[in-house]
Design an enzyme around this catalytic site. Structure first.
Site, PDB file in Angstrom:
ATOM      1  N   MET A  20       0.829  -1.218   0.000  1.00  0.00           N
ATOM      2  CA  MET A  20       0.000   0.000   0.000  1.00  0.00           C
ATOM      3  C   MET A  20       0.857   1.260   0.000  1.00  0.00           C
ATOM      4  O   MET A  20       0.953   1.956   0.995  1.00  0.00           O
ATOM      5  CB  MET A  20      -0.914  -0.011   1.222  1.00  0.00           C
ATOM      6  CG  MET A  20      -0.221  -0.273   2.513  1.00  0.00           C
ATOM      7  SD  MET A  20      -1.395  -0.951   3.667  1.00  0.00           S
ATOM      8  CE  MET A  20      -1.679  -2.551   2.896  1.00  0.00           C
ATOM      9  N   PRO A  21       1.467   1.538  -1.143  1.00  0.00           N
ATOM     10  CA  PRO A  21       2.422   2.654  -1.186  1.00  0.00           C
ATOM     11  C   PRO A  21       1.717   4.012  -1.133  1.00  0.00           C
ATOM     12  O   PRO A  21       0.550   4.147  -1.508  1.00  0.00           O
ATOM     13  CB  PRO A  21       3.101   2.475  -2.546  1.00  0.00           C
ATOM     14  CG  PRO A  21       2.746   1.114  -3.020  1.00  0.00           C
ATOM     15  CD  PRO A  21       1.434   0.783  -2.394  1.00  0.00           C
ATOM     16  N   TYR A  22       2.488   4.961  -0.654  1.00  0.00           N
ATOM     17  CA  TYR A  22       2.067   6.362  -0.696  1.00  0.00           C
ATOM     18  C   TYR A  22       3.185   7.140  -1.389  1.00  0.00           C
ATOM     19  O   TYR A  22       4.343   7.086  -0.969  1.00  0.00           O
ATOM     20  CB  TYR A  22       1.851   6.904   0.720  1.00  0.00           C
ATOM     21  CG  TYR A  22       1.665   8.396   0.740  1.00  0.00           C
ATOM     22  CD1 TYR A  22       0.435   8.958   0.442  1.00  0.00           C
ATOM     23  CD2 TYR A  22       2.724   9.245   1.031  1.00  0.00           C
ATOM     24  CE1 TYR A  22       0.264  10.330   0.436  1.00  0.00           C
ATOM     25  CE2 TYR A  22       2.565  10.625   1.027  1.00  0.00           C
ATOM     26  CZ  TYR A  22       1.322  11.153   0.720  1.00  0.00           C
ATOM     27  OH  TYR A  22       1.160  12.508   0.704  1.00  0.00           O
ATOM     28  N   PHE A  76      -1.580   5.185  -3.298  1.00  0.00           N
ATOM     29  CA  PHE A  76      -1.985   6.591  -3.347  1.00  0.00           C
ATOM     30  C   PHE A  76      -0.870   7.411  -3.989  1.00  0.00           C
ATOM     31  O   PHE A  76       0.301   7.210  -3.675  1.00  0.00           O
ATOM     32  CB  PHE A  76      -2.203   7.162  -1.941  1.00  0.00           C
ATOM     33  CG  PHE A  76      -3.397   6.629  -1.207  1.00  0.00           C
ATOM     34  CD1 PHE A  76      -4.268   5.727  -1.787  1.00  0.00           C
ATOM     35  CD2 PHE A  76      -3.660   7.052   0.099  1.00  0.00           C
ATOM     36  CE1 PHE A  76      -5.377   5.242  -1.092  1.00  0.00           C
ATOM     37  CE2 PHE A  76      -4.748   6.575   0.791  1.00  0.00           C
ATOM     38  CZ  PHE A  76      -5.616   5.677   0.202  1.00  0.00           C
ATOM     39  N   LYS A  82       6.797   6.096  -0.166  1.00  0.00           N
ATOM     40  CA  LYS A  82       6.759   5.348   1.100  1.00  0.00           C
ATOM     41  C   LYS A  82       6.138   3.980   0.837  1.00  0.00           C
ATOM     42  O   LYS A  82       5.038   3.882   0.290  1.00  0.00           O
ATOM     43  CB  LYS A  82       5.931   6.098   2.144  1.00  0.00           C
ATOM     44  CG  LYS A  82       6.656   7.231   2.813  1.00  0.00           C
ATOM     45  CD  LYS A  82       5.834   7.782   3.987  1.00  0.00           C
ATOM     46  CE  LYS A  82       6.658   8.648   4.904  1.00  0.00           C
ATOM     47  NZ  LYS A  82       7.052   9.942   4.310  1.00  0.00           N
TER      48      LYS A  82
END
Lengths: 75, 75, 75, 75, 75, 75
Positions: free
Chosen positions: A1-3, A41, D7
């Site tokens: 679940m990268p940001y 995201f 991230k």
């Protein structure tokens, strides 16, 4: 679940170009790290030229100093 | 002395709702980690829909694709 | 689909306390702004004391200066 | 002169994969917005599973709840 | 190649003051860590008062509570 | 009540150098914008070389390509 946060100077990026960035980064994370697009995201932030500094100067000033020298100007 | 950054899509959060977020996060950090509210910063950033991507699409496009399928839509 | 970043000094927060922060912030965003927990990300970052400054001093030094004066010390 | 922060959860991304991310994002910004690679920064941050929350739970717990239901698990 | 992000409340910082911040931070990194100004980015973000909280309150409210007590008010 | 985040590559900055950065940035914000040091936070983050990219390459690789050309190498 990268940001992913992308900061660029505000110089007229269009919604279509932003959509390309979103798709490109999401595909990249899926292809390289097998990340699920549904939980990836991407947040784009445009920064006014007066708020971005490089070389100890605001970007606009910095570019003027480079314009007097050969080579590509940073964008 | 915590620093908290909250990024949400810009969809009409009111000053009262933002104040609730500030108070809620500050209370949480005090209750869980005994942090001093006087040195707890909370910064809220609202991001335009065209600048937030998920599922490889800008949020508005992503929601349209979800609207054609059952289940809750992400907010 | 909020993204929340919490920065605290590294001083022994336990996994249980971090889970409380995650739950508390997620509930808050659901209650105040009707945000979907499934697309609410909370990222906690612990920062070494030598890497956090306040009052012009690293935190550990700053606390020593406060310890000589009355009142609560920032955490 | 873009700045990109990625991230991801810390789950064994290799230096080679990180190099692919750096190259991919840099190429994307050059292709879409004509940005100069020499002034494009990409910073990758890996976050421990206990420090990343989604669905009101630390990632590891969240995945367990998903594992009992059909569909892909978020990565 | 440092990246520095400065967040301040939006209260009328002028382009000249921002340029001073850019120069000051860039010089500091050059003097202390021998960093090359040409690859030092400084990004300034101004945050509306209603989006910044401290002491569990939006900044404007917080300052009112301090105004009733002796001592300097935070800026 | 400014919040400043400084990201640098991890290459041996000492606690003394970090303290100099904290003091320098805090003084700068006080001198230029009259900000109160007691509510000025400075957070330093050191990033491993393999996690920082520039020119489409991890920093270490990028420096090698520059080493073959005249001029200063970015730090």
């Amino acid at each position: 679940m990268p940001y992913v946060n992308i900061k660029i100077t505000r110089e007229g990026a269009t919604p279509e170009q932003k959509a390309e960035l979103v798709k490109g980064v999401t595909d990249l994370l899926m292809n390289v790290l097998d990340k699920d697009p549904a939980t990836t995201f991407v947040v784009i932030e445009e920064v006014a030229l007066e708020d971005w500094g490089v070389g100890g100067l605001p970007v606009a000033e910095y570019r003027k100093t480079l314009a007097a020298t050969p080579g590509p100007r940073p964008r």
